[in-house]
Design a protein around this motif. Structure first.
Motif, mmCIF file in Angstrom:
data_model
loop_
_atom_site.group_PDB
_atom_site.id
_atom_site.type_symbol
_atom_site.label_atom_id
_atom_site.label_comp_id
_atom_site.label_asym_id
_atom_site.label_seq_id
_atom_site.Cartn_x
_atom_site.Cartn_y
_atom_site.Cartn_z
ATOM 1 N N ASP A 84 -40.205 -17.855 5.741
ATOM 2 C CA ASP A 84 -39.592 -18.396 4.581
ATOM 3 C C ASP A 84 -41.105 -18.670 3.764
ATOM 4 O O ASP A 84 -42.203 -18.337 4.108
ATOM 5 C CB ASP A 84 -38.932 -19.542 4.657
ATOM 6 N N HIS A 85 -40.775 -18.989 2.371
ATOM 7 C CA HIS A 85 -41.885 -19.249 1.441
ATOM 8 C C HIS A 85 -42.688 -20.443 1.985
ATOM 9 O O HIS A 85 -43.878 -20.539 1.741
ATOM 10 C CB HIS A 85 -41.453 -19.367 0.241
ATOM 11 N N SER A 87 -42.221 -25.043 2.153
ATOM 12 C CA SER A 87 -41.402 -25.801 1.128
ATOM 13 C C SER A 87 -42.021 -27.215 1.269
ATOM 14 O O SER A 87 -42.190 -27.823 2.471
ATOM 15 C CB SER A 87 -39.969 -26.025 1.333
ATOM 16 N N MET A 118 -45.054 -18.724 4.789
ATOM 17 C CA MET A 118 -45.955 -17.695 4.267
ATOM 18 C C MET A 118 -47.048 -18.758 3.724
ATOM 19 O O MET A 118 -48.339 -18.248 3.781
ATOM 20 C CB MET A 118 -45.175 -17.340 2.815
ATOM 21 N N GLU A 119 -46.761 -19.821 3.306
ATOM 22 C CA GLU A 119 -47.774 -20.812 2.652
ATOM 23 C C GLU A 119 -47.132 -22.216 2.754
ATOM 24 O O GLU A 119 -45.913 -22.329 3.046
ATOM 25 C CB GLU A 119 -48.157 -20.376 1.260
ATOM 26 N N PHE A 154 -36.299 -14.453 2.450
ATOM 27 C CA PHE A 154 -36.542 -14.347 0.972
ATOM 28 C C PHE A 154 -35.344 -13.532 0.353
ATOM 29 O O PHE A 154 -35.164 -12.632 0.905
ATOM 30 C CB PHE A 154 -37.834 -13.665 0.787
ATOM 31 N N HIS A 160 -44.153 -12.689 -3.987
ATOM 32 C CA HIS A 160 -44.339 -12.996 -2.620
ATOM 33 C C HIS A 160 -43.605 -11.724 -1.686
ATOM 34 O O HIS A 160 -44.180 -11.520 -0.737
ATOM 35 C CB HIS A 160 -43.680 -14.389 -2.248
ATOM 36 N N ASP A 166 -47.252 -10.897 -1.371
ATOM 37 C CA ASP A 166 -48.020 -11.697 -0.568
ATOM 38 C C ASP A 166 -48.033 -11.379 0.815
ATOM 39 O O ASP A 166 -48.864 -11.412 1.867
ATOM 40 C CB ASP A 166 -47.921 -13.241 -0.890
#
Length: 209
Positions: A84-85, A87, A118-119, A154, A160, A166
Motif C-alpha cells: 500500500d502507500h 499511512s 511504498m513510503e 492501490f 504512485h 513510483d
C-alpha cells in the motif's frame, strides 16, 4: 440542496473522512444552515471487514499468475508482497494487515505472502507501516529468490501507481541492480469489475437506510 450521500473511494477511515469532511460540513452549515449528510461505508470497514476486497486482490494476483504460468517468470509466482502507500494512521494500516491475513488464506500455503509500504514517515511512531517495498525487494533479491509479484493495494493510476509511477520506478530500480531478479506488478483494484459492484453495494445500503 441540503441532502447528500458521500460514497468514499477509500480503503479505510482516513483523516479525510473522519476529520476533513466534518470540518467542511461545519463551515458550510455556518453559511447555509443544516445539511443532512450520510457517509457510506469505506471499501474495507473495520472491524467487520469486506470479503469482496479480498476477492478483488486475489483475482488480480491469480490473473497475473495464470498469464505467466508457462513463461520464464513461472518460478517467481509463489512470492507475493501486498503493498500500500503507507499511512500515518494505525487504523488505516490495520486494513492492510487484515487483508493480508485473509489473502494468505485465500492463496493457500504454497504462496508466501509478505507486506510492504511504498513510503512512510520517519520515526519509530510510524514503524507500524512495516518494511518499505524497495528494501523488501532488495532483501528478497539478495536472498537468492528469482522474483516476486507486487500485489497493488492501490485504487487508480497516478503519481504512485500505474505506468511510470513510483511503484514501477522502485521495481525497475531493483531489477537494474539484480538483472536475474524479476518483479511483476498486479493490476490495480480499480481495474477489477468487482470494485463497481462493491461501491454500488455501499450506495444501496445507505439508500435503504
Amino acid at each position: 440542496i441540503k441532502n447528500f450521500i458521500i460514497l468514499p473511494l477509500f480503503f479505510g477511515n482516513s483523516g479525510a473522512l473522519t476529520s476533513y469532511i466534518p470540518q467542511q460540513q461545519e463551515l458550510l452549515e455556518q453559511q447555509f444552515g443544516t445539511f443532512n449528510i450520510k457517509l457510506a461505508e469505506v471499501l474495507y470497514p473495520l472491524a467487520q471487514g469486506e470479503p469482496m476486497m479480498t476477492e478483488i486482490l486475489y483475482g488480480n494476483i491469480q490473473q497475473l499468475r495464470t498469464q505467466q504460468a508457462h513463461t520464464a517468470h513461472a518460478g517467481m509466482l509463489d512470492h507475493v508482497v501486498l503493498t500500500d502507500h503507507g499511512s500515518p494512521s494505525p487504523k488505516v494500516n490495520e486494513v492492510r494487515q487484515r487483508l493480508a491475513l485473509e489473502l494468505q488464506q485465500r492463496l493457500g500455503n504454497n504462496v508466501q505472502l509478505s507486506q510492504a509500504a511504498m513510503e512512510r514517515r520517519p520515526g519509530k511512531q510510524y514503524d507500524f507501516n512495516g518494511e518499505l517495498l524497495e528494501q523488501w525487494l532488495l532483501n528478497h533479491a539478495q536472498a537468492g529468490h528469482k522474483g516476486a509479484i507486487v500485489s497493488m493495494l492501490f485504487l487508480l493510476p497516478g503519481k504512485h501507481a500505474g505506468s511510470g509511477g513510483d511503484i514501477a520506478t522502485i521495481c525497475q530500480g531493483v531489477m537494474q541492480q539484480y538483472p536475474d531478479y524479476q518483479v511483476l506488478i498486479s493490476p490495480l483494484v480499480g481495474d477489477h469489475p468487482g470494485l463497481v459492484e462493491l461501491l454500488n453495494s455501499r450506495l444501496q445500503a445507505v439508500l435503504k437506510s
